[in-house]
Design a protein around this motif. Structure first.
Motif, PDB file in Angstrom:
ATOM      1  N   MET A  32       0.822  -1.185   0.000  1.00  0.00           N
ATOM      2  CA  MET A  32       0.000   0.000   0.000  1.00  0.00           C
ATOM      3  C   MET A  32       0.870   1.255   0.000  1.00  0.00           C
ATOM      4  SD  MET A  32      -3.129   0.810   0.007  1.00  0.00           S
ATOM      5  CE  MET A  32      -4.214   2.115   0.339  1.00  0.00           C
ATOM      6  N   GLY A  33       1.996   1.176   0.664  1.00  0.00           N
ATOM      7  CA  GLY A  33       2.895   2.323   0.722  1.00  0.00           C
ATOM      8  C   GLY A  33       3.441   2.698  -0.643  1.00  0.00           C
ATOM      9  N   PHE A  34       3.785   1.667  -1.448  1.00  0.00           N
ATOM     10  CA  PHE A  34       4.288   1.934  -2.794  1.00  0.00           C
ATOM     11  C   PHE A  34       3.236   2.658  -3.637  1.00  0.00           C
ATOM     12  CE2 PHE A  34       7.103  -1.871  -2.034  1.00  0.00           C
ATOM     13  CZ  PHE A  34       8.277  -1.143  -1.979  1.00  0.00           C
ATOM     14  N   VAL A  35       1.994   2.260  -3.503  1.00  0.00           N
ATOM     15  CA  VAL A  35       0.916   2.876  -4.287  1.00  0.00           C
ATOM     16  C   VAL A  35       0.720   4.335  -3.856  1.00  0.00           C
ATOM     17  CG1 VAL A  35      -1.541   2.787  -4.823  1.00  0.00           C
ATOM     18  CG2 VAL A  35      -0.223   0.681  -4.704  1.00  0.00           C
ATOM     19  N   LEU A  36       0.748   4.582  -2.556  1.00  0.00           N
ATOM     20  CA  LEU A  36       0.582   5.968  -2.088  1.00  0.00           C
ATOM     21  C   LEU A  36       1.711   6.861  -2.575  1.00  0.00           C
ATOM     22  CD1 LEU A  36      -0.620   5.373   1.577  1.00  0.00           C
ATOM     23  CD2 LEU A  36      -1.982   6.091  -0.389  1.00  0.00           C
ATOM     24  N   VAL A  37       2.942   6.365  -2.504  1.00  0.00           N
ATOM     25  CA  VAL A  37       4.087   7.143  -2.996  1.00  0.00           C
ATOM     26  C   VAL A  37       3.958   7.357  -4.499  1.00  0.00           C
ATOM     27  CG1 VAL A  37       6.587   7.085  -3.356  1.00  0.00           C
ATOM     28  CG2 VAL A  37       5.631   6.446  -1.142  1.00  0.00           C
ATOM     29  N   GLY A  38       3.532   6.307  -5.213  1.00  0.00           N
ATOM     30  CA  GLY A  38       3.365   6.433  -6.653  1.00  0.00           C
ATOM     31  C   GLY A  38       2.323   7.464  -7.025  1.00  0.00           C
ATOM     32  N   TRP A  61       9.689   9.904 -16.432  1.00  0.00           N
ATOM     33  CA  TRP A  61       8.447   9.187 -16.163  1.00  0.00           C
ATOM     34  C   TRP A  61       8.726   7.804 -15.595  1.00  0.00           C
ATOM     35  CZ3 TRP A  61       3.708  10.792 -15.560  1.00  0.00           C
ATOM     36  CH2 TRP A  61       3.326  12.003 -16.110  1.00  0.00           C
ATOM     37  N   LEU A  62       9.829   7.220 -15.982  1.00  0.00           N
ATOM     38  CA  LEU A  62      10.184   5.885 -15.488  1.00  0.00           C
ATOM     39  C   LEU A  62      10.381   5.901 -13.972  1.00  0.00           C
ATOM     40  CD1 LEU A  62      10.836   2.998 -16.397  1.00  0.00           C
ATOM     41  CD2 LEU A  62      13.222   3.690 -16.541  1.00  0.00           C
ATOM     42  N   VAL A  63      11.019   6.930 -13.482  1.00  0.00           N
ATOM     43  CA  VAL A  63      11.244   7.059 -12.038  1.00  0.00           C
ATOM     44  C   VAL A  63       9.932   7.330 -11.313  1.00  0.00           C
ATOM     45  CG1 VAL A  63      12.412   8.415 -10.256  1.00  0.00           C
ATOM     46  CG2 VAL A  63      13.601   7.865 -12.386  1.00  0.00           C
ATOM     47  N   VAL A  64       9.072   8.137 -11.925  1.00  0.00           N
ATOM     48  CA  VAL A  64       7.799   8.490 -11.301  1.00  0.00           C
ATOM     49  C   VAL A  64       6.886   7.270 -11.206  1.00  0.00           C
ATOM     50  CG1 VAL A  64       5.710   9.885 -11.563  1.00  0.00           C
ATOM     51  CG2 VAL A  64       7.949  10.903 -11.985  1.00  0.00           C
ATOM     52  N   LEU A  65       6.894   6.414 -12.231  1.00  0.00           N
ATOM     53  CA  LEU A  65       6.008   5.253 -12.254  1.00  0.00           C
ATOM     54  C   LEU A  65       6.624   4.014 -11.592  1.00  0.00           C
ATOM     55  CD1 LEU A  65       4.569   5.663 -15.851  1.00  0.00           C
ATOM     56  CD2 LEU A  65       3.518   6.329 -13.685  1.00  0.00           C
ATOM     57  N   ALA A  66       7.868   4.081 -11.194  1.00  0.00           N
ATOM     58  CA  ALA A  66       8.551   2.929 -10.579  1.00  0.00           C
ATOM     59  C   ALA A  66       7.841   2.398  -9.331  1.00  0.00           C
ATOM     60  CB  ALA A  66       9.995   3.288 -10.262  1.00  0.00           C
ATOM     61  N   PRO A  67       7.293   3.218  -8.430  1.00  0.00           N
ATOM     62  CA  PRO A  67       6.612   2.665  -7.249  1.00  0.00           C
ATOM     63  C   PRO A  67       5.449   1.735  -7.586  1.00  0.00           C
ATOM     64  CG  PRO A  67       7.067   4.980  -6.893  1.00  0.00           C
ATOM     65  CD  PRO A  67       7.416   4.678  -8.319  1.00  0.00           C
ATOM     66  N   PHE A  68       4.755   1.993  -8.710  1.00  0.00           N
ATOM     67  CA  PHE A  68       3.663   1.105  -9.102  1.00  0.00           C
ATOM     68  C   PHE A  68       4.199  -0.274  -9.493  1.00  0.00           C
ATOM     69  CE2 PHE A  68       1.869   5.358 -10.047  1.00  0.00           C
ATOM     70  CZ  PHE A  68       0.822   5.316  -9.145  1.00  0.00           C
TER      71      PHE A  68
END
Length: 109
Positions: A1-7, A26-33
């Motif tokens: 859940m934490g990864f999704v919130l950060v993403g 964009w790759l870095v921004v979408l990495a948490p997902f």
């Protein structure tokens, strides 16, 4: 859940061109997902999620049983002691192997 919130936070910041995230790839921004997907796949494959749910269900069942036994006026403390003793017995190491039987004597002697 934490990864999704950060993403989600990073995604909103990137779309709004807010702060330092606006300059990130964009790759870095979408990495948490992607990390969230990998995390969930690992947790499900290892069976950790199922173990948690089974433990919760067992706890609810035990609490419901104790509540019902109290309502019936039965001794709940005895059941708790028995449960503790069973759990301790299941965790204990198996006893050492039984000693070999004594050799048979010859009845003619």
């Amino acid at each position: 859940m934490g990864f999704v919130l950060v993403g989600v936070l990073l995604l909103v910041m990137k779309i709004a061109d807010f702060g330092f995230v606006a300059d990130w790839s964009w790759l870095v921004v979408l990495a948490p997902f992607g990390l969230a997907v990998v995390y969930w796949a690992l947790i499900d494959n290892l069976g950790i999620t199922m173990k948690r749910e089974m433990r919760k269900m067992d706890d609810r069942k035990r609490e419901r049983r104790e509540r019902d036994m109290k309502a019936l006026g039965l001794d709940v403390r005895r059941e708790q002691r028995v449960r503790v003793m069973r759990e301790a017995g299941s965790r204990a190491d198996k006893p050492a192997a039984a000693p070999p039987p004594e050799p048979r004597r010859d009845p003619r002697a």
